[in-house]
Scaffold this motif. Structure first.
Motif, PDB file in Angstrom:
ATOM      1  N   ALA A 144       2.532  24.989  33.737  1.00  0.00           N
ATOM      2  CA  ALA A 144       2.350  24.638  35.453  1.00  0.00           C
ATOM      3  C   ALA A 144       1.152  24.638  34.853  1.00  0.00           C
ATOM      4  CB  ALA A 144       2.380  25.616  36.098  1.00  0.00           C
ATOM      5  N   THR A 145       0.247  26.244  34.513  1.00  0.00           N
ATOM      6  CA  THR A 145      -1.055  26.203  33.919  1.00  0.00           C
ATOM      7  C   THR A 145      -2.091  24.781  32.683  1.00  0.00           C
ATOM      8  OG1 THR A 145      -0.433  28.032  33.922  1.00  0.00           O
ATOM      9  CG2 THR A 145      -2.763  27.210  33.404  1.00  0.00           C
ATOM     10  N   ALA A 146      -1.350  24.251  32.617  1.00  0.00           N
ATOM     11  CA  ALA A 146      -1.981  23.784  31.071  1.00  0.00           C
ATOM     12  C   ALA A 146      -1.985  22.154  32.188  1.00  0.00           C
ATOM     13  CB  ALA A 146      -0.050  22.552  30.136  1.00  0.00           C
ATOM     14  N   LEU A 147      -0.781  21.638  33.327  1.00  0.00           N
ATOM     15  CA  LEU A 147      -1.014  20.770  34.351  1.00  0.00           C
ATOM     16  C   LEU A 147      -2.333  20.843  34.543  1.00  0.00           C
ATOM     17  CD1 LEU A 147       1.180  18.778  35.732  1.00  0.00           C
ATOM     18  CD2 LEU A 147       1.495  19.801  37.366  1.00  0.00           C
ATOM     19  N   LEU A 148      -2.420  21.947  35.105  1.00  0.00           N
ATOM     20  CA  LEU A 148      -3.731  21.779  35.453  1.00  0.00           C
ATOM     21  C   LEU A 148      -5.002  21.595  34.813  1.00  0.00           C
ATOM     22  CD1 LEU A 148      -3.987  25.914  37.396  1.00  0.00           C
ATOM     23  CD2 LEU A 148      -3.876  23.022  38.641  1.00  0.00           C
ATOM     24  N   ALA A 149      -4.892  21.901  33.434  1.00  0.00           N
ATOM     25  CA  ALA A 149      -6.273  21.316  32.299  1.00  0.00           C
ATOM     26  C   ALA A 149      -5.521  19.692  32.908  1.00  0.00           C
ATOM     27  CB  ALA A 149      -6.005  21.809  30.988  1.00  0.00           C
ATOM     28  N   GLY A 150      -4.618  19.659  32.848  1.00  0.00           N
ATOM     29  CA  GLY A 150      -4.479  18.186  31.839  1.00  0.00           C
ATOM     30  C   GLY A 150      -4.447  16.643  33.096  1.00  0.00           C
ATOM     31  N   TRP A 151      -4.090  17.284  34.361  1.00  0.00           N
ATOM     32  CA  TRP A 151      -4.231  16.865  35.248  1.00  0.00           C
ATOM     33  C   TRP A 151      -5.161  16.934  37.236  1.00  0.00           C
ATOM     34  CZ3 TRP A 151       0.546  15.349  38.766  1.00  0.00           C
ATOM     35  CH2 TRP A 151      -0.062  13.888  39.553  1.00  0.00           C
ATOM     36  N   GLN A 152      -6.211  16.758  36.971  1.00  0.00           N
ATOM     37  CA  GLN A 152      -7.242  17.306  37.315  1.00  0.00           C
ATOM     38  C   GLN A 152      -7.544  16.890  39.128  1.00  0.00           C
ATOM     39  OE1 GLN A 152     -11.234  18.936  35.443  1.00  0.00           O
ATOM     40  NE2 GLN A 152      -9.449  20.922  34.709  1.00  0.00           N
ATOM     41  N   THR A 153      -6.250  16.699  38.925  1.00  0.00           N
ATOM     42  CA  THR A 153      -5.898  15.848  41.055  1.00  0.00           C
ATOM     43  C   THR A 153      -6.198  17.198  42.217  1.00  0.00           C
ATOM     44  OG1 THR A 153      -4.262  14.958  40.254  1.00  0.00           O
ATOM     45  CG2 THR A 153      -5.854  14.421  40.158  1.00  0.00           C
ATOM     46  N   TRP A 154      -5.257  16.746  43.391  1.00  0.00           N
ATOM     47  CA  TRP A 154      -5.309  17.433  44.425  1.00  0.00           C
ATOM     48  C   TRP A 154      -3.420  17.613  44.378  1.00  0.00           C
ATOM     49  CZ3 TRP A 154      -5.560  21.672  47.556  1.00  0.00           C
ATOM     50  CH2 TRP A 154      -4.703  21.471  48.638  1.00  0.00           C
ATOM     51  N   PRO A 155      -3.536  15.916  44.130  1.00  0.00           N
ATOM     52  CA  PRO A 155      -1.454  16.371  43.609  1.00  0.00           C
ATOM     53  C   PRO A 155      -1.046  17.352  42.687  1.00  0.00           C
ATOM     54  CG  PRO A 155      -2.388  14.175  44.442  1.00  0.00           C
ATOM     55  CD  PRO A 155      -3.620  14.781  44.082  1.00  0.00           C
ATOM     56  N   ALA A 156      -1.736  17.301  41.736  1.00  0.00           N
ATOM     57  CA  ALA A 156      -1.594  18.210  40.558  1.00  0.00           C
ATOM     58  C   ALA A 156      -1.548  19.792  41.163  1.00  0.00           C
ATOM     59  CB  ALA A 156      -2.726  17.479  39.113  1.00  0.00           C
ATOM     60  N   ALA A 157      -2.391  20.288  41.826  1.00  0.00           N
ATOM     61  CA  ALA A 157      -2.716  21.469  42.004  1.00  0.00           C
ATOM     62  C   ALA A 157      -1.651  22.019  42.860  1.00  0.00           C
ATOM     63  CB  ALA A 157      -4.194  21.529  43.077  1.00  0.00           C
ATOM     64  N   VAL A 158      -1.019  21.023  43.946  1.00  0.00           N
ATOM     65  CA  VAL A 158      -0.323  21.043  44.547  1.00  0.00           C
ATOM     66  C   VAL A 158       1.105  21.296  44.300  1.00  0.00           C
ATOM     67  CG1 VAL A 158       1.511  20.761  46.314  1.00  0.00           C
ATOM     68  CG2 VAL A 158      -1.031  19.734  46.541  1.00  0.00           C
ATOM     69  N   VAL A 159       1.733  20.622  42.528  1.00  0.00           N
ATOM     70  CA  VAL A 159       2.477  20.188  41.955  1.00  0.00           C
ATOM     71  C   VAL A 159       2.652  21.830  40.703  1.00  0.00           C
ATOM     72  CG1 VAL A 159       3.882  19.094  39.833  1.00  0.00           C
ATOM     73  CG2 VAL A 159       2.862  18.426  41.805  1.00  0.00           C
ATOM     74  N   ALA A 160       1.037  22.598  41.045  1.00  0.00           N
ATOM     75  CA  ALA A 160       1.117  23.191  39.751  1.00  0.00           C
ATOM     76  C   ALA A 160       0.776  24.754  40.839  1.00  0.00           C
ATOM     77  CB  ALA A 160      -0.186  23.372  39.222  1.00  0.00           C
ATOM     78  N   ALA A 161       0.924  24.574  41.861  1.00  0.00           N
ATOM     79  CA  ALA A 161       0.644  25.767  42.321  1.00  0.00           C
ATOM     80  C   ALA A 161       2.661  26.431  42.874  1.00  0.00           C
ATOM     81  CB  ALA A 161       0.810  26.068  43.532  1.00  0.00           C
ATOM     82  N   ALA A 162       3.202  24.855  43.332  1.00  0.00           N
ATOM     83  CA  ALA A 162       4.557  25.328  43.178  1.00  0.00           C
ATOM     84  C   ALA A 162       5.606  26.063  41.909  1.00  0.00           C
ATOM     85  CB  ALA A 162       5.563  24.045  43.804  1.00  0.00           C
ATOM     86  N   LEU A 163       5.241  25.350  40.796  1.00  0.00           N
ATOM     87  CA  LEU A 163       5.355  25.302  39.825  1.00  0.00           C
ATOM     88  C   LEU A 163       5.313  27.284  39.238  1.00  0.00           C
ATOM     89  CD1 LEU A 163       5.272  22.306  37.788  1.00  0.00           C
ATOM     90  CD2 LEU A 163       7.373  23.227  38.863  1.00  0.00           C
ATOM     91  N   LEU A 164       3.517  27.487  39.309  1.00  0.00           N
ATOM     92  CA  LEU A 164       4.113  28.844  39.179  1.00  0.00           C
ATOM     93  C   LEU A 164       4.264  30.218  40.682  1.00  0.00           C
ATOM     94  CD1 LEU A 164      -0.083  28.488  38.719  1.00  0.00           C
ATOM     95  CD2 LEU A 164       1.095  28.983  36.753  1.00  0.00           C
ATOM     96  N   GLY A 165       5.199  29.566  41.299  1.00  0.00           N
ATOM     97  CA  GLY A 165       5.500  30.257  42.231  1.00  0.00           C
ATOM     98  C   GLY A 165       7.065  30.397  41.587  1.00  0.00           C
ATOM     99  N   VAL A 166       7.172  29.485  41.465  1.00  0.00           N
ATOM    100  CA  VAL A 166       8.495  29.729  40.694  1.00  0.00           C
ATOM    101  C   VAL A 166       8.781  30.658  39.844  1.00  0.00           C
ATOM    102  CG1 VAL A 166      10.233  28.518  39.418  1.00  0.00           C
ATOM    103  CG2 VAL A 166       9.819  27.437  41.551  1.00  0.00           C
ATOM    104  N   GLY A 167       7.618  29.983  38.625  1.00  0.00           N
ATOM    105  CA  GLY A 167       7.753  31.094  37.700  1.00  0.00           C
ATOM    106  C   GLY A 167       7.500  32.681  37.449  1.00  0.00           C
ATOM    107  N   PHE A 168       5.608  32.766  38.287  1.00  0.00           N
ATOM    108  CA  PHE A 168       5.973  34.254  38.958  1.00  0.00           C
ATOM    109  C   PHE A 168       7.251  35.132  39.965  1.00  0.00           C
ATOM    110  CE2 PHE A 168       1.602  33.085  37.309  1.00  0.00           C
ATOM    111  CZ  PHE A 168       2.142  34.458  37.041  1.00  0.00           C
ATOM    112  N   GLY A 169       7.952  34.025  40.513  1.00  0.00           N
ATOM    113  CA  GLY A 169       8.565  34.475  41.999  1.00  0.00           C
ATOM    114  C   GLY A 169       9.968  35.470  40.408  1.00  0.00           C
TER     115      GLY A 169
END
Length: 421
Positions: A319-344
């Motif tokens: 998810a963090t790599a996604l923030l590095a490779g796709w710097q848009t608002w939709p990518a930030a939302v997707v990364a936030a969701a995936l980070l939530g699953v992982g950190f959960g």
């Protein structure tokens, strides 16, 4: 599952035989949420706004000033958590060893937040945040140590999950209070009130019926007291590897969060970056809440911890790599969701794993305080690492790529833990 212990360690039977009741778990979780409100209202919104206001008078950029302030506070946290954990191990009285420190830490934390509300410059901002870290860590050390005191091993994944729920609700609640209060001073005041009110059910409640009480340690010399803060990784290798894993995953997370407000404002150029932080925090919270208790309970049933922690670390890295490779608002939302699953999953299962590699039941508060250094140390390291990455070495793309590599390393090192399945 077994744990590796030194020859002079007091065997930890894993807590009382009976399961912790819902009322006690709920009160403990609410106290945990209150501490996280006190931390993350400032960290997500208020400190960043004040750093932007005060930076012109210091000759520093807002990023550099924020890095200095948060880094100084995290340095205080490094020392405060194990110190107050050790003091709670040695506290006796009818209130028990943990509740006095929860009460005192929350009261001090609320006063510190009110000091920050009236800060008129960078010096008071830094001093107030250091004081907030000192006091809130006293409460957090006691809350954390209460779990192995009261909860049997077979329930710790689930209870760790509920503490994880409380943590993310505290992050969201603190961010929401800071955003909706209508100003910096009002935001700090709202967080201060929640800190005090949130700990009251635990502080005023009864001890868990049938729980195994902690026996306070007899007084020792200051030399012996200080010597006890060193836990040799060679003597306790599993604790060392588990600590390093937590430190790396938390460092990755700290790198993602530190400049989130500035990332949305300066790189993505969204219209309302404060609201953007709140939206991303809420998305992260929803997916974290969906997995944190389920992951911990599933780990309890499976009798395994390592596969869950490894998988969570890999997902966080992706998810963090996604923030590095796709710097848009939709990518930030997707990364936030995936980070939530992982950190959960990571939050609940890693907590249970840590309680199972502690050397001694008599030093739970101190040892978990040392474990919690793996939460605080990244807050010191992240500003020092992030500031040059963003300002001189490639910007946010490089920052998030480095964060992804660090999370991947944390996931890989879980395999070095041998005594927990």
């Amino acid at each position: 599952m077994t744990t590796t212990r030194g020859p002079d360690a007091t065997p930890d039977a894993g807590g009382p035989g009976g399961r912790a009741g819902r009322g006690w778990v709920t009160a403990l979780a609410l106290a945990n949420a209150a501490v996280w409100v006190g931390w993350f209202g400032p960290l997500q919104i208020l400190l960043a706004d004040q750093a932007e206001e005060f930076a012109p008078g210091t000759g520093m950029s807002k990023e550099t000033l924020l890095a200095w302030v948060t880094g100084a506070g995290a340095a205080v946290s490094l020392l405060a958590n194990p110190f107050f954990g050790a003091l709670s191990d040695r506290t006796a009285g009818r209130w028990g060893p943990r509740r006095p420190w929860v009460a005192a830490g929350a009261a001090g934390g609320a006063l510190s937040l009110l000091l920050l509300a009236g800060a008129g410059g960078a010096a008071v901002l830094a001093a107030g945040w250091c004081l907030a870290q000192l006091t809130l860590n006293a409460a957090f050390a006691a809350v954390t140590a209460a779990v192995p005191d009261r909860v049997p091993r077979a329930q710790r994944g689930a209870v760790g999950g509920w503490l994880g729920v409380a943590q993310i609700l505290g992050v969201v609640g603190g961010t929401g209070l800071a955003t909706a209060a209508g100003g910096t001073g009002a935001g700090y005041a709202a967080c201060a009130v929640f800190v005090v009110v949130g700990v009251l059910p635990y502080v005023l409640g009864r001890s868990e019926p049938g729980a195994a009480p902690v026996r306070p340690r007899s007084p020792s010399s200051w030399r012996d007291f200080l010597r006890g803060f060193w836990l040799s990784p060679r003597r306790y290798p599993d604790l060392g590897w588990a600590w390093l894993t937590r430190c790396l995953i938390n460092l990755s997370n700290a790198l993602v969060l530190l400049y989130l407000l500035y990332y949305l404002r300066d790189r993505l150029e969204i219209d309302d970056p404060e609201r953007g932080v709140l939206v991303l925090t809420a998305v992260n919270a929803v997916t974290l809440l969906a997995t944190v208790v389920v992951g911990g309970a599933w780990s309890d049933r499976a009798g395994r911890r390592r596969p869950f922690v490894t998988g969570a670390g890999l997902l966080i890295a992706g998810a963090t790599a996604l923030l590095a490779g796709w710097q848009t608002w939709p990518a930030a939302v997707v990364a936030a969701a995936l980070l939530g699953v992982g950190f959960g999953v990571f939050t609940s299962v890693d907590f249970a794993l840590m309680t199972e590699v502690l050397p001694s039941a008599a030093d739970r508060g101190k040892d978990l305080g040392l474990v919690n250094v793996a939460n605080a140390l990244p807050q010191v390291a992240a500003p020092a690492l992030a500031a040059p990455l963003v300002t001189h070495l490639g910007g946010y793309r490089v920052l998030y790529a480095v964060a992804a590599v660090i999370a991947l390393a944390g996931a890989a090192l879980v395999g070095r833990i041998r005594s927990v399945a």
